[in-house]
Design an enzyme around this catalytic site. Structure first.
Site, PDB file in Angstrom:
ATOM      1  N   GLY A 129       0.780  -1.235   0.000  1.00 30.34           N
ATOM      2  CA  GLY A 129       0.000   0.000   0.000  1.00 30.34           C
ATOM      3  C   GLY A 129       0.806   1.276   0.000  1.00 30.34           C
ATOM      4  N   ASN A 173       1.608   2.984  -2.601  1.00 29.16           N
ATOM      5  CA  ASN A 173       0.941   3.917  -3.526  1.00 29.16           C
ATOM      6  C   ASN A 173      -0.310   4.508  -2.899  1.00 29.16           C
ATOM      7  OD1 ASN A 173       2.226   4.181  -6.344  1.00 29.16           O
ATOM      8  ND2 ASN A 173       2.439   2.004  -5.880  1.00 29.16           N
ATOM      9  N   ILE A 194      -9.095  -7.190 -13.583  1.00 26.04           N
ATOM     10  CA  ILE A 194     -10.421  -6.590 -13.395  1.00 26.04           C
ATOM     11  C   ILE A 194     -11.443  -7.294 -14.294  1.00 26.04           C
ATOM     12  CG2 ILE A 194     -11.732  -4.424 -13.678  1.00 26.04           C
ATOM     13  CD1 ILE A 194      -9.826  -4.456 -11.299  1.00 26.04           C
ATOM     14  N   ASN A 218      -4.812   2.602 -13.475  1.00 29.87           N
ATOM     15  CA  ASN A 218      -3.875   1.636 -12.895  1.00 29.87           C
ATOM     16  C   ASN A 218      -2.469   2.224 -12.925  1.00 29.87           C
ATOM     17  OD1 ASN A 218      -2.860  -0.980 -12.023  1.00 29.87           O
ATOM     18  ND2 ASN A 218      -2.194  -1.325 -14.143  1.00 29.87           N
ATOM     19  N   HIS A 245       1.384   1.017 -13.241  1.00 29.30           N
ATOM     20  CA  HIS A 245       2.191  -0.154 -13.612  1.00 29.30           C
ATOM     21  C   HIS A 245       3.676   0.228 -13.523  1.00 29.30           C
ATOM     22  CE1 HIS A 245       3.113  -4.000 -15.384  1.00 29.30           C
ATOM     23  NE2 HIS A 245       4.018  -3.381 -16.117  1.00 29.30           N
TER      24      HIS A 245
HETATM   25  C1  GAR Z   1       3.658  -1.265  -7.224  1.00 31.66           C
HETATM   26  O1  GAR Z   1       4.986  -1.270  -7.663  1.00 31.66           O
HETATM   27  C2  GAR Z   1       2.717  -1.240  -8.419  1.00 31.66           C
HETATM   28  O2  GAR Z   1       3.191  -0.466  -9.475  1.00 31.66           O
HETATM   29  C3  GAR Z   1       2.677  -2.700  -8.776  1.00 31.66           C
HETATM   30  O3  GAR Z   1       2.600  -3.363  -7.533  1.00 31.66           O
HETATM   31  C4  GAR Z   1       3.295  -2.582  -6.555  1.00 31.66           C
HETATM   32  C5  GAR Z   1       2.385  -2.376  -5.359  1.00 31.66           C
HETATM   33  O4  GAR Z   1       3.045  -1.723  -4.298  1.00 31.66           O
HETATM   34  N1  GAR Z   1       1.563  -3.002  -9.639  1.00 31.66           N
HETATM   35  C6  GAR Z   1       1.620  -3.895 -10.625  1.00 31.66           C
HETATM   36  O5  GAR Z   1       2.581  -4.571 -10.843  1.00 31.66           O
HETATM   37  C7  GAR Z   1       0.345  -3.989 -11.472  1.00 31.66           C
HETATM   38  N2  GAR Z   1       0.577  -4.778 -12.636  1.00 31.66           N
HETATM   39  P1  GAR Z   1       2.240  -0.996  -3.132  1.00 31.66           P
HETATM   40  O6  GAR Z   1       1.221  -1.999  -2.576  1.00 31.66           O
HETATM   41  O7  GAR Z   1       3.296  -0.676  -2.110  1.00 31.66           O
HETATM   42  O8  GAR Z   1       1.582   0.236  -3.703  1.00 31.66           O
END
Ligand code: GAR
Length: 196
Positions: free
Chosen positions: A12, A14, A94, A108, A110
């Site tokens: 979490g 982000n 999704i 999203n 990425h």
């Molecule tokens: C982040 O690096 C995000 O960009 C990635 O998962 C991580 C989550 O971190 N998402 C993907 O790979 C989607 N395809 P967080 O839970 O600390 O935000």
């Protein structure tokens, strides 16, 4: 005020970046009304709790099949009456029904420069492992609108990050988060909230 529903699966950071940007006034005209995780152990849920933001877990393990899980997820999201759904490290594909119900209203983050290192199987640390294996000198992050494909929707924002000598997937992941993800995800939300 733009009603944000944030979907999460893990740490979490982000989500934290969005909450911090709202507190700091870097995101205006928006507020998080609900945080939903597919994973009961996601630390993101604790972050929401600490902020007093309504949070819940919809785990596939609690449903008979994928369809029932998708229905429950769609119901929870719909109940929160979102103007914008933010996938902040949400590692569930999704359901098409949700894309159709909220077309153009799901974004999203990425952790690569799409179209590199994206699509099925590219998530989390795997993205950075692939970037290092290919030997790219520049990577980054992308915010895009979600459509029926995996990482195929229109791109809203991108930011490049340099790969450095001796990077491990973990070190590169952290740099991409700090320099790109935590910057462009709040900025994209602020632009949408303020129709920029
Ligand atoms: C982040 O690096 C995000 O960009 C990635 O998962 C991580 C989550 O971190 N998402 C993907 O790979 C989607 N395809 P967080 O839970 O600390 O935000």
């Amino acid at each position: 005020m733009l009603r944000l529903v944030v979907l999460v699966s893990g740490g979490g950071t982000n989500l934290q970046a969005i909450m911090d940007a709202i507190d700091a006034g870097r995101i205006t005209n928006a507020g998080i009304v609900s945080v939903i995780s597919n994973n009961p152990k996601a630390y993101a849920l604790e972050r929401a709790k600490a902020k007093g933001i309504p949070q819940q877990c919809i785990s596939p393990k609690d449903y008979e099949n994928r369809e029932a899980f998708h229905e429950a997820l769609l119901q929870a999201v719909t109940d929160a009456k979102p103007d914008l759904i933010v996938l902040a490290g949400f590692l569930v594909v999704i359901p098409e029904k949700m894309v159709a119900a909220f077309r153009g209203k799901i974004i999203n983050i990425h952790p690569s420069l799409i179209p590199s290192f994206c699509g099925e199987g590219y998530y989390g640390l795997k993205v950075h492992e692939a970037a290092l294996a290919r030997g790219v000198k520049v990577t980054g992050a992308t915010v895009h609108i979600v459509d029926e494909g995996t990482d195929t929707g229109p791109i809203l924002m991108q930011k490049a990050v340099e790969v450095q000598e001796g990077d491990t997937p973990e070190i590169l992941q952290r740099r991409v988060m700090e320099q790109a993800e935590w910057v462009i995800l709040p900025e994209a939300i602020n632009r949408i909230a303020n129709r920029e």
